[in-house]
Structures are given as structure tokens and as C-alpha cells.
Design a protein around this motif. Structure first.
Motif, PDB file in Angstrom:
ATOM      1  N   CYS A 128       0.832  -1.209   0.000  1.00  8.05           N
ATOM      2  CA  CYS A 128       0.000   0.000   0.000  1.00  8.05           C
ATOM      3  C   CYS A 128       0.867   1.260   0.000  1.00  8.05           C
ATOM      4  CB  CYS A 128      -0.938   0.011   1.205  1.00  8.05           C
ATOM      5  SG  CYS A 128      -0.113   0.119   2.815  1.00  8.05           S
ATOM      6  N   THR A 184      -1.442   3.719   5.195  1.00  5.06           N
ATOM      7  CA  THR A 184      -2.632   3.182   5.857  1.00  5.06           C
ATOM      8  C   THR A 184      -3.399   4.319   6.507  1.00  5.06           C
ATOM      9  OG1 THR A 184      -1.625   2.812   8.025  1.00  5.06           O
ATOM     10  CG2 THR A 184      -1.351   1.066   6.376  1.00  5.06           C
ATOM     11  N   SER A 187       1.601  -0.782  10.630  1.00  2.54           N
ATOM     12  CA  SER A 187       1.884   0.047   9.455  1.00  2.54           C
ATOM     13  C   SER A 187       3.328   0.519   9.477  1.00  2.54           C
ATOM     14  CB  SER A 187       0.932   1.249   9.434  1.00  2.54           C
ATOM     15  OG  SER A 187       1.176   2.056   8.301  1.00  2.54           O
TER      16      SER A 187
END
Length: 207
Positions: free
Chosen positions: A97, A100, A117
Motif C-alpha cells: 500500500c 494506511t 503500518s
């Protein structure tokens, strides 16, 4: 004394793909409605991992209205509900990703999602509320937005996608905290120091 994170994979190899990740229970107090409203008209992708005990996920999907093959929602088909997953199944998403988000609208104590994270070098967009305002350092480990403020959250989301190099640097700073402040060794040392001080205080009060 903060919770520690036991790094099983030191200096993990990560990527920064164009999506934001939410991991946690799908409940009203987690700020999910504010989150999906922020994303539903943006051209950016949001992936949601988690489960709902009270049917709140269905309420979110009803709000979003449209769907594509049962998992993707929003006017731009950009919000994806991935369901409940084990931590091992979540790791690939943390590794890929852009960042977050922890948009909580209640007093989270020390959410694991935030420190997880950091462990995978990802910045966090969090509510400037409760413990989160201390766990995220503005511009250094992530960005903070005003409580339930849709416009402010949308602004922070856009900033992350428009400043990917800065997002990467913030994630790396978060990782440094996991190796130091949030390490098992630091937790143990701080705990033992506290115990020593308590015992010394008790002995002093008896003498």
C-alpha cells in the motif's frame, strides 16, 4: 509504556502502490463512514480489511450504492471490501500500500494497526484525537486530520497521493520507531526501570 512490535522480518522489502489500506473492525466508532465518504468520489483506491459483528459493513455498502462483482463500491468503483483475513494474509497488503489510515472516532488506546503500518514502512493518516494524536507525528510519520472532518481527511488523502516520495520517507521514519521506541528491548527496559523505581519507593516508605 507503549506496546512493542516483534519484528519477524527486519528491513522488509516493500512497494508503494497507489492504494490506501484500512485494517480493523468494521464498526461505526472506527470512522469508516467518514472514510468511505472521503474516497467515494476521489480517483484513488481504498482497500478495507476487516469484519463487522453488527452488520455495519452492510450499512457502508448501502450508502455507497453501486457495486462491481460484489466487492468494489463507490462512484468510481474504487472502494474494495476484502473481508476478514489473518495477519499473514494482511502482510502483502501492508507491504504494497501507499499508506494506511486509522480514522477512529473514539478513544483508541494503542491500535495495533498503526504500529503494524510502521513495521512495514508505511505512513499513517489518522484522526487527530485521543492517543492517535501522539502516535502520529505530523509530517514525519504520517498526517493527522480533524475529528470526523470529511474535507480535511480528503485533503490529507490527496496530499499523500500527490507526494509519494514524502509518504515513503514518513513510512521509513515510522519503521525506525519500531526498531527503537516500539521494540521488545525498549519495552523491557522501560518496564524494568518502572518496576525498580516502584520497589525503591516502597522500600523508602518503609524505612
Amino acid at each position: 509504556i507503549p506496546t512493542f512490535f516483534n519484528l519477524k522480518e527486519h528491513n522488509p522489502s516493500v512497494e508503494y502502490k497507489p492504494f490506501v489500506l484500512f485494517v480493523g473492525r468494521i464498526e461505526k466508532q472506527k470512522g469508516l463512514m467518514t472514510l468511505v465518504k472521503a474516497f467515494e468520489t476521489l480517483p484513488y483506491k481504498l482497500k478495507i480489511i476487516g469484519f463487522s459483528n453488527d452488520g455495519y459493513e452492510d450499512e457502508l455498502k448501502k450508502h455507497l450504492g453501486t457495486e462491481d462483482n460484489g466487492t468494489t463500491y463507490g462512484k468510481n468503483r474504487n472502494i474494495e471490501f476484502l473481508g476478514k483475513k489473518s495477519f499473514e494474509e494482511i502482510v502483502p497488503y501492508l507491504k504494497t500500500c501507499l499508506c494506511t489510515t486509522v480514522p477512529s472516532e473514539w478513544y483508541d488506546n494503542f491500535p495495533n494497526a498503526l504500529i503494524e503500518s510502521y513495521a512495514f514502512k508505511k505512513a499513517v493518516i489518522a484522526t487527530n484525537f485521543g492517543s492517535l494524536q501522539y502516535m502520529v507525528e505530523e509530517g514525519k510519520t504520517g498526517l493527522k486530520f480533524k475529528y470526523a472532518d470529511l474535507d480535511d481527511l480528503r485533503e490529507k488523502i490527496c496530499w499523500m497521493f500527490e507526494h509519494t516520495e514524502e509518504a515513503k520517507l514518513m513510512g521509513e521514519t515510522g519503521y525506525e520507531l519500531v526498531e527503537t521506541v516500539y521494540s521488545p528491548e525498549a519495552h523491557y527496559d522501560t518496564l524494568m526501570k518502572l518496576m525498580t523505581e516502584v520497589m525503591a519507593s516502597k522500600k523508602s516508605s518503609k524505612s
